[in-house]
Structures are given as structure tokens and as C-alpha cells.
Design a protein around this motif. Structure first.
Motif, short mmCIF file in Angstrom:
data_model
loop_
_atom_site.label_atom_id
_atom_site.label_comp_id
_atom_site.label_asym_id
_atom_site.label_seq_id
_atom_site.Cartn_x
_atom_site.Cartn_y
_atom_site.Cartn_z
N ALA A 23 79.57 39.93 28.87
CA ALA A 23 79.63 41.39 28.71
C ALA A 23 79.39 42.10 30.04
O ALA A 23 80.08 43.08 30.36
CB ALA A 23 78.63 41.85 27.66
N ARG A 24 78.43 41.63 30.80
CA ARG A 24 78.11 42.26 32.08
C ARG A 24 79.24 42.12 33.09
O ARG A 24 79.41 42.96 33.98
CB ARG A 24 76.83 41.68 32.64
CG ARG A 24 75.63 42.03 31.76
CD ARG A 24 74.38 41.38 32.23
NE ARG A 24 73.82 42.22 33.29
CZ ARG A 24 72.75 41.90 33.99
NH1 ARG A 24 72.14 40.76 33.76
NH2 ARG A 24 72.30 42.70 34.91
N ALA A 25 80.05 41.08 32.96
CA ALA A 25 81.14 40.83 33.91
C ALA A 25 82.41 41.61 33.57
O ALA A 25 83.34 41.64 34.39
CB ALA A 25 81.45 39.34 33.95
N GLN A 26 82.47 42.23 32.41
CA GLN A 26 83.70 42.91 32.00
C GLN A 26 83.90 44.20 32.78
O GLN A 26 83.02 45.06 32.83
CB GLN A 26 83.67 43.23 30.49
CG GLN A 26 83.62 42.01 29.61
CD GLN A 26 84.72 41.03 29.93
OE1 GLN A 26 85.91 41.33 29.80
NE2 GLN A 26 84.33 39.83 30.36
N GLU A 27 85.06 44.32 33.38
CA GLU A 27 85.46 45.53 34.09
C GLU A 27 86.20 46.45 33.11
O GLU A 27 86.96 45.97 32.27
CB GLU A 27 86.38 45.19 35.26
CG GLU A 27 85.74 44.33 36.32
CD GLU A 27 84.75 45.09 37.18
OE1 GLU A 27 84.91 46.32 37.35
OE2 GLU A 27 83.81 44.45 37.67
N LEU A 28 85.98 47.74 33.22
CA LEU A 28 86.69 48.71 32.40
C LEU A 28 87.80 49.34 33.22
O LEU A 28 87.71 49.41 34.45
CB LEU A 28 85.72 49.78 31.89
CG LEU A 28 84.64 49.29 30.94
CD1 LEU A 28 83.59 50.37 30.73
CD2 LEU A 28 85.25 48.86 29.62
N ALA A 29 88.83 49.83 32.54
CA ALA A 29 89.97 50.43 33.22
C ALA A 29 89.65 51.81 33.78
O ALA A 29 90.48 52.42 34.43
CB ALA A 29 91.16 50.52 32.26
N GLY A 30 88.46 52.31 33.53
CA GLY A 30 88.00 53.58 34.07
C GLY A 30 86.53 53.45 34.41
O GLY A 30 85.90 52.43 34.10
N ARG A 31 85.98 54.47 35.02
CA ARG A 31 84.57 54.42 35.41
C ARG A 31 83.77 55.38 34.52
O ARG A 31 83.94 56.60 34.62
CB ARG A 31 84.42 54.79 36.87
CG ARG A 31 83.04 54.57 37.39
CD ARG A 31 83.00 54.73 38.91
NE ARG A 31 81.74 54.28 39.43
CZ ARG A 31 81.52 53.06 39.89
NH1 ARG A 31 82.49 52.20 39.91
NH2 ARG A 31 80.34 52.73 40.35
#
Length: 86
Positions: A23-31
């Protein structure tokens, strides 16, 4: 308006640390404005992201983990901020 997206998953027994790392490694497509990650007993992980957007906005969310990492489907909720005293 501020919207909070909550993502909660329960790992297969004994794999809580692996789910937390995933979960901590997941990047989101926005900030998001803010992002926090929590853990709880029974190998549960909770991620809350805050966005400056409307409740029905199209916002990026964490996906379902791959494979046998979770013991059930991920739970997701959206909340809108309410001013104190409202």
C-alpha cells in the motif's frame, strides 16, 4: 470542498507487513492534499487520502492488491468534510 477517500484491506493471515509495504508503494495518478497510512490488528491496512475536489469527482484510488495478498475484497468509502459546528 475537501473529500477524503478511504481504502481498507485485510491481508491473508501473517501477511500484514507485506500488505502495508504494498500500500505504501502505490503511486496515485494525482497528488492528494494529504495521505496517511495506518495498520490495525488482524493484518488490516487503511489508507486515507484528502483531495481538494467535489464528492463526485473522478479521483485516483488505490487498486486491489494482486494475487492472494488479501483475504477479502478491498473496502472503499468517500466522505466530504463538514465544517465544525455545521
Amino acid at each position: 470542498m475537501t473529500v477524503a477517500l478511504m481504502w481498507e484491506a485485510r491481508a491473508v493471515a501473517g501477511r500484514g507487513e507485506e500488505l502495508l509495504a504494498w500500500a505504501r508503494a502505490q503511486e496515485l495518478a494525482g497528488r492528494p492534499v494529504r495521505r496517511e497510512t495506518f495498520r490495525a490488528p488482524q493484518d488490516r491496512v487503511l489508507v486515507i487520502t484528502w483531495w481538494d475536489a467535489g464528492l463526485d469527482a473522478d479521483l485516483p484510488e488505490l487498486p486491489e492488491p494482486d494475487g492472494g495478498l488479501v483475504s477479502r475484497a478491498v473496502h472503499r468509502w468517500r466522505f466530504e468534510a463538514v465544517p465544525d459546528g455545521a
